[in-house]
Design a protein around this motif. Structure first.
Motif, PDB file in Angstrom:
ATOM      1  N   THR A 200       0.859  -1.181   0.000  1.00 30.71           N
ATOM      2  CA  THR A 200       0.000   0.000   0.000  1.00 30.71           C
ATOM      3  C   THR A 200       0.894   1.230   0.000  1.00 30.71           C
ATOM      4  OG1 THR A 200       0.061   0.104   2.392  1.00 30.71           O
ATOM      5  CG2 THR A 200      -1.759  -1.148   1.401  1.00 30.71           C
ATOM      6  N   MET A 201       0.280   2.390  -0.183  1.00 28.24           N
ATOM      7  CA  MET A 201       1.064   3.625  -0.147  1.00 28.24           C
ATOM      8  C   MET A 201       1.611   3.888   1.256  1.00 28.24           C
ATOM      9  SD  MET A 201       1.978   5.026  -2.687  1.00 28.24           S
ATOM     10  CE  MET A 201       1.857   4.052  -4.155  1.00 28.24           C
ATOM     11  N   ASP A 373      -0.102   8.085 -11.090  1.00 33.44           N
ATOM     12  CA  ASP A 373      -1.256   8.015 -10.184  1.00 33.44           C
ATOM     13  C   ASP A 373      -0.846   7.495  -8.821  1.00 33.44           C
ATOM     14  OD1 ASP A 373      -0.813   5.596 -11.578  1.00 33.44           O
ATOM     15  OD2 ASP A 373      -2.713   4.841 -10.812  1.00 33.44           O
ATOM     16  N   GLU A 374       0.219   6.700  -8.767  1.00 32.65           N
ATOM     17  CA  GLU A 374       0.713   6.237  -7.467  1.00 32.65           C
ATOM     18  C   GLU A 374       1.343   7.402  -6.702  1.00 32.65           C
ATOM     19  OE1 GLU A 374       1.640   1.562  -8.502  1.00 32.65           O
ATOM     20  OE2 GLU A 374       3.186   3.017  -8.948  1.00 32.65           O
ATOM     21  N   ARG A 376       0.354  10.410  -6.936  1.00 30.50           N
ATOM     22  CA  ARG A 376      -0.774  11.192  -6.409  1.00 30.50           C
ATOM     23  C   ARG A 376      -1.308  10.534  -5.139  1.00 30.50           C
ATOM     24  NH1 ARG A 376      -2.795  12.727 -12.332  1.00 30.50           N
ATOM     25  NH2 ARG A 376      -1.975  14.847 -12.307  1.00 30.50           N
ATOM     26  N   ARG A 377      -1.385   9.207  -5.144  1.00 29.69           N
ATOM     27  CA  ARG A 377      -1.870   8.525  -3.932  1.00 29.69           C
ATOM     28  C   ARG A 377      -0.905   8.716  -2.766  1.00 29.69           C
ATOM     29  NH1 ARG A 377      -3.002   3.804  -6.711  1.00 29.69           N
ATOM     30  NH2 ARG A 377      -1.972   2.543  -5.143  1.00 29.69           N
ATOM     31  N   GLU A 380      -1.499  12.055  -1.297  1.00 25.26           N
ATOM     32  CA  GLU A 380      -2.651  12.043  -0.372  1.00 25.26           C
ATOM     33  C   GLU A 380      -2.237  11.470   0.968  1.00 25.26           C
ATOM     34  OE1 GLU A 380      -5.730   9.690  -2.249  1.00 25.26           O
ATOM     35  OE2 GLU A 380      -5.873  11.160  -3.866  1.00 25.26           O
ATOM     36  N   GLU A 381      -1.499  10.373   0.901  1.00 19.04           N
ATOM     37  CA  GLU A 381      -1.016   9.709   2.123  1.00 19.04           C
ATOM     38  C   GLU A 381      -0.178  10.687   2.966  1.00 19.04           C
ATOM     39  OE1 GLU A 381      -1.509   6.440   3.019  1.00 19.04           O
ATOM     40  OE2 GLU A 381      -0.249   6.791   4.796  1.00 19.04           O
TER      41      GLU A 381
END
Ligand code: XMP
Length: 516
Positions: A200-201, A373-374, A376-377, A380-381
């Motif tokens: 996961t991120m 996109d990862e 970007r995730r 967010e994290e």
């Protein structure tokens, strides 16, 4: 250690999509060219499973790519896709022929036998849509394999050796035109290879911080911030890892979008409390661009000036041992090229290339394993605001390459105003996230108009908006005419200096996204 899957690249156009699908299911994977892995490397990499990609060659010819034999001896599951299936079959004792019936595009697969790859997805007797792209086909199987799916052009469209956990598919499960493809890949990584899918991120963040600390030791890192998502995420991550041994330098080239400087400075100083050196170099850049009209000269001038400014600022803060860059995975994957030969330079892209050698610094690239996109995730994290994370890409040379011809302060200001109106209307219409990139271009053309009772003679402006997944290809965005009319009216009424607006409907290729 993180569980990882190895994707051996045989040169397919869609190899990166295999990596995307595997990662989307929470499994970390890496793509490596088939000819760059040797036995020692393979053992050290210790993959939980191996996927062999498609590719343009034919296994029926000598000297075409093969997987290292060790791939089939490590005792891990192997999935061959298209060329990957064919080379697996050929290498394990079966035969492949050049088919008379080529299949390109949508095809249908008859499921003839249950296998673990299909578990919970397809059952015998099903007829399922898949996407094919092949001329060669398998005609006899190696020992231990059986046919589990067939198609008109490929009697061995899906094969399995359950005992050795080897699977082959002639179709491409990684593309969206195989609607169940992601589920099949998930079966392979999770059910067959036993991956837990816990990448996961949050896990990436922890690992990345550890790695940065290990690499940097007690050295100092300097990071050039462009205001884009990649360098911002890299900076926040680095700050978390090494605190105030990170210095961020934000060079305001005077060629940024309206409001951008305040947004970046506010985010770093205000929101994250990360020390930021803000250099106001607008005059310098405009001075250097004086009289420059050729797009490549413009780009090179900006790149060189950027390096000068950055170097001077770095010296002021006492230098650094490392330079951080927001390099992403697509730039790192070394694709297998069968064409050979150097490719032509369409445009020289500028980030901080050239700096590390000049300043004798090592590179820190904490995002080099991630897709956009990862990133970007991860942003967010790390708590970056959504508005910031979702921002459209913005090129290093900035508005200068959206002003064909000479760049002057006046022109930059006119363009900033038009661009801001356009983006505001796009946000208001709820279209911002559906578009990869949207911007205005100020044309070096003046045209006649009538404003009130007066004749006008002002610049024309072009609006550009494209959809894309990676910036490599793009389609123009199909706005409705009402929207375009509204934007044009606002720009002409509100921006002094523009009296005509056009919409650019060129796709890439043959056009490029930017105008220069
Ligand atoms: P083109 O115009 O080549 O652009 O179709 C593809 C994508 O790359 C961006 N771009 C750049 N990004 N430095 C950057 O960081 C550059 O010099 C540069 N030139 C183009 C462009 O905005 C689009 O997203």
């Amino acid at each position: 250690m993180t569980e990882r899957v190895l994707i051996l690249d045989f040169g397919s156009q869609v190899t990166q999509l295999i990596a995307r699908r595997v990662r989307e299911s929470g499994v970390y994977c890496e793509v490596h060219p088939f000819n760059k892995v040797d036995d020692a490397w393979l053992r050290d990499f210790a993959p939980k499973a191996i996927i062999l990609s498609g590719g343009p060659a034919s296994v029926t010819l000598a000297d075409t790519p093969r997987a290292a034999p060790l791939v089939f001896e490590l005792g891990v599951p192997v999935l061959g896709i298209c060329y990957g299936e064919q080379t697996m079959v050929a290498q394990l004792g079966g035969t492949v022929e050049t088919g008379t019936h080529r299949e390109f595009g949508r095809a249908f697969l008859e499921v003839v036998k249950q296998c673990r790859l299909f578990d919970g997805v397809w059952a015998p007797g099903d007829r399922e849509q898949v996407w094919m792209s092949h001329g060669d086909r398998v005609v006899s199987l190696p020992e231990g394999f059986e046919v589990v799916g067939t198609s008109d052009g490929a009697p061995y469209a899906a094969i399995a050796d359950e005992a050795r956990r080897f699977y082959g598919v002639q179709f491409h499960p990684e593309v969206v035109h195989t609607p169940d493809g992601a589920k099949l890949l998930r079966n392979f990584t999770h059910e067959i290879a036993g991956c837990k899918g816990d990448w996961t991120m949050a896990a990436f963040r922890e690992q990345a911080i550890e790695r940065i600390r290990e690499q940097v030791g007690d050295g100092r890192v300097i990071c050039g911030l462009s205001g884009g998502v990649d360098s911002s995420v890299a900076a926040v991550l680095l700050h978390e890892a090494i605190g105030d041994r990170l210095t961020c330098v934000f060079v305001d080239t005077g060629l940024l979008r309206a409001g951008e400087v305040d947004e970046v400075v506010g985010l770093f100083r205000g929101h994250f409390n990360i020390p930021l050196v803000h250099v106001d170099a607008g005059e310098l850049f405009l001075g250097k661009l004086n009289g420059v009209t050729d797009p490549e000269v413009k780009r090179k001038t900006i790149g060189a000036t950027f390096i000068d400014v950055f170097e001077a600022e770095a010296k002021k803060v006492g230098g650094a041992d490392f330079l951080a860059q927001g390099t992403l995975y697509p730039d790192v994957i070394e694709s297998v090229s069968f064409a050979g030969g150097p490719s032509v330079t369409i445009k020289s892209h500028h980030n901080v290339g050239g700096l590390p050698e000049r300043m004798n610094m090592a590179l820190v690239e904490p995002l080099r394993e991630l897709f956009k996109d990862e990133v970007r995730r991860l942003g967010e994290e790390l708590g970056l605001p959504q508005r910031f994370i979702g921002r459209h890409p913005f090129p290093g040379p900035g508005l200068a390459i959206r002003i064909p011809g000479e760049v002057t302060r006046d022109r930059v200001e006119i363009l900033q105003r038009a661009d801001a109106i356009y983006l505001e209307e796009i946000r208001n219409a709820g279209l911002y996230d559906a578009i990869w990139q949207a911007f205005a271009v100020l044309l070096p053309v003046r045209t006649v108009g009538v404003m009130g009772d007066e004749r006008s003679y002002d610049y024309a402006c072009a609006l550009r908006a494209v959809t894309s997944t990676d910036g490599m290809t793009a389609d123009y965005y199909p706005f409705d005419h009402g929207f375009l009319g509204r934007v044009a009216t606002r720009i002409i009424n509100e921006v002094r200096g523009i009296n005509r607006v056009t919409y650019d409907i060129t796709s890439k290729p043959p056009g490029t996204i930017e105008w220069e």
